[in-house]
Design a protein around this motif. Structure first.
Motif, PDB file in Angstrom:
ATOM      1  N   GLU A  24      38.718 -20.940-110.946  1.00 54.23           N
ATOM      2  CA  GLU A  24      38.476 -21.288-109.545  1.00 54.23           C
ATOM      3  C   GLU A  24      39.790 -21.502-108.798  1.00 54.23           C
ATOM      4  O   GLU A  24      39.939 -21.074-107.643  1.00 54.23           O
ATOM      5  CB  GLU A  24      37.597 -22.534-109.449  1.00 54.23           C
ATOM      6  N   LEU A  25      40.744 -22.154-109.443  1.00 53.20           N
ATOM      7  CA  LEU A  25      42.054 -22.349-108.818  1.00 53.20           C
ATOM      8  C   LEU A  25      42.768 -21.017-108.595  1.00 53.20           C
ATOM      9  O   LEU A  25      43.416 -20.815-107.569  1.00 53.20           O
ATOM     10  CB  LEU A  25      42.913 -23.281-109.677  1.00 53.20           C
ATOM     11  N   GLU A  31      42.941 -16.079-102.542  1.00 50.94           N
ATOM     12  CA  GLU A  31      42.376 -16.072-101.196  1.00 50.94           C
ATOM     13  C   GLU A  31      43.236 -16.827-100.180  1.00 50.94           C
ATOM     14  O   GLU A  31      42.947 -16.791 -98.984  1.00 50.94           O
ATOM     15  CB  GLU A  31      40.980 -16.693-101.217  1.00 50.94           C
ATOM     16  N   MET A  32      44.281 -17.497-100.621  1.00 49.01           N
ATOM     17  CA  MET A  32      45.075 -18.340 -99.726  1.00 49.01           C
ATOM     18  C   MET A  32      45.651 -17.593 -98.525  1.00 49.01           C
ATOM     19  O   MET A  32      45.606 -18.126 -97.408  1.00 49.01           O
ATOM     20  CB  MET A  32      46.175 -19.050-100.515  1.00 49.01           C
ATOM     21  N   PRO A  33      46.185 -16.371 -98.651  1.00 50.65           N
ATOM     22  CA  PRO A  33      46.673 -15.681 -97.439  1.00 50.65           C
ATOM     23  C   PRO A  33      45.576 -15.475 -96.390  1.00 50.65           C
ATOM     24  O   PRO A  33      45.821 -15.638 -95.192  1.00 50.65           O
ATOM     25  CB  PRO A  33      47.190 -14.345 -97.966  1.00 50.65           C
ATOM     26  N   LEU A  34      44.370 -15.162 -96.832  1.00 53.66           N
ATOM     27  CA  LEU A  34      43.258 -14.993 -95.892  1.00 53.66           C
ATOM     28  C   LEU A  34      42.872 -16.332 -95.277  1.00 53.66           C
ATOM     29  O   LEU A  34      42.599 -16.421 -94.073  1.00 53.66           O
ATOM     30  CB  LEU A  34      42.056 -14.360 -96.593  1.00 53.66           C
ATOM     31  N   ILE A  35      42.859 -17.376 -96.065  1.00 57.81           N
ATOM     32  CA  ILE A  35      42.529 -18.710 -95.546  1.00 57.81           C
ATOM     33  C   ILE A  35      43.532 -19.121 -94.479  1.00 57.81           C
ATOM     34  O   ILE A  35      43.156 -19.609 -93.410  1.00 57.81           O
ATOM     35  CB  ILE A  35      42.491 -19.732 -96.704  1.00 57.81           C
ATOM     36  N   LEU A  36      44.815 -18.912 -94.743  1.00 60.65           N
ATOM     37  CA  LEU A  36      45.846 -19.281 -93.773  1.00 60.65           C
ATOM     38  C   LEU A  36      45.750 -18.433 -92.508  1.00 60.65           C
ATOM     39  O   LEU A  36      45.971 -18.933 -91.397  1.00 60.65           O
ATOM     40  CB  LEU A  36      47.226 -19.153 -94.409  1.00 60.65           C
TER      41      LEU A  36
END
Length: 89
Positions: A24-25, A31-36
């Motif tokens: 999960e981490l 997905e962090m670039p999309l979240i940002l």
């Protein structure tokens, strides 16, 4: 007289096994670039809530939307590549 008791034990009793797994981490990290990018878009939209958008605001929103699309496509491509090569998605 009724005593007020704390529910701390009940709240923290489930903490140990509710931690995110490594998979999960890793998914969050992918997905962090999309979240940002989505956060940047939301910030650009929030700026214009109480006023008429200027040309600069319009460009900022358009740029943020484009970045969300680019990051979403990149995430799909990374996921597809990992799945095609036999990695876990």
């Amino acid at each position: 007289m009724d005593h007020i008791v704390t529910v701390q034990d009940v709240v923290t009793a489930f903490g140990d096994f509710m931690e995110p797994t490594n998979a999960e981490l890793d998914a969050i990290e992918r997905e962090m670039p999309l979240i940002l990018a989505r956060v940047d878009l939301l910030d650009a939209q929030i700026i214009t809530l109480d006023r008429t958008p200027t040309e600069l605001d319009t460009r900022r929103i358009r740029r943020a939307r484009r970045r969300v699309l680019v990051e979403g496509l990149a995430l799909v491509n990374r996921t597809a590549a990992a799945t095609a090569s036999g990695g876990a998605a």
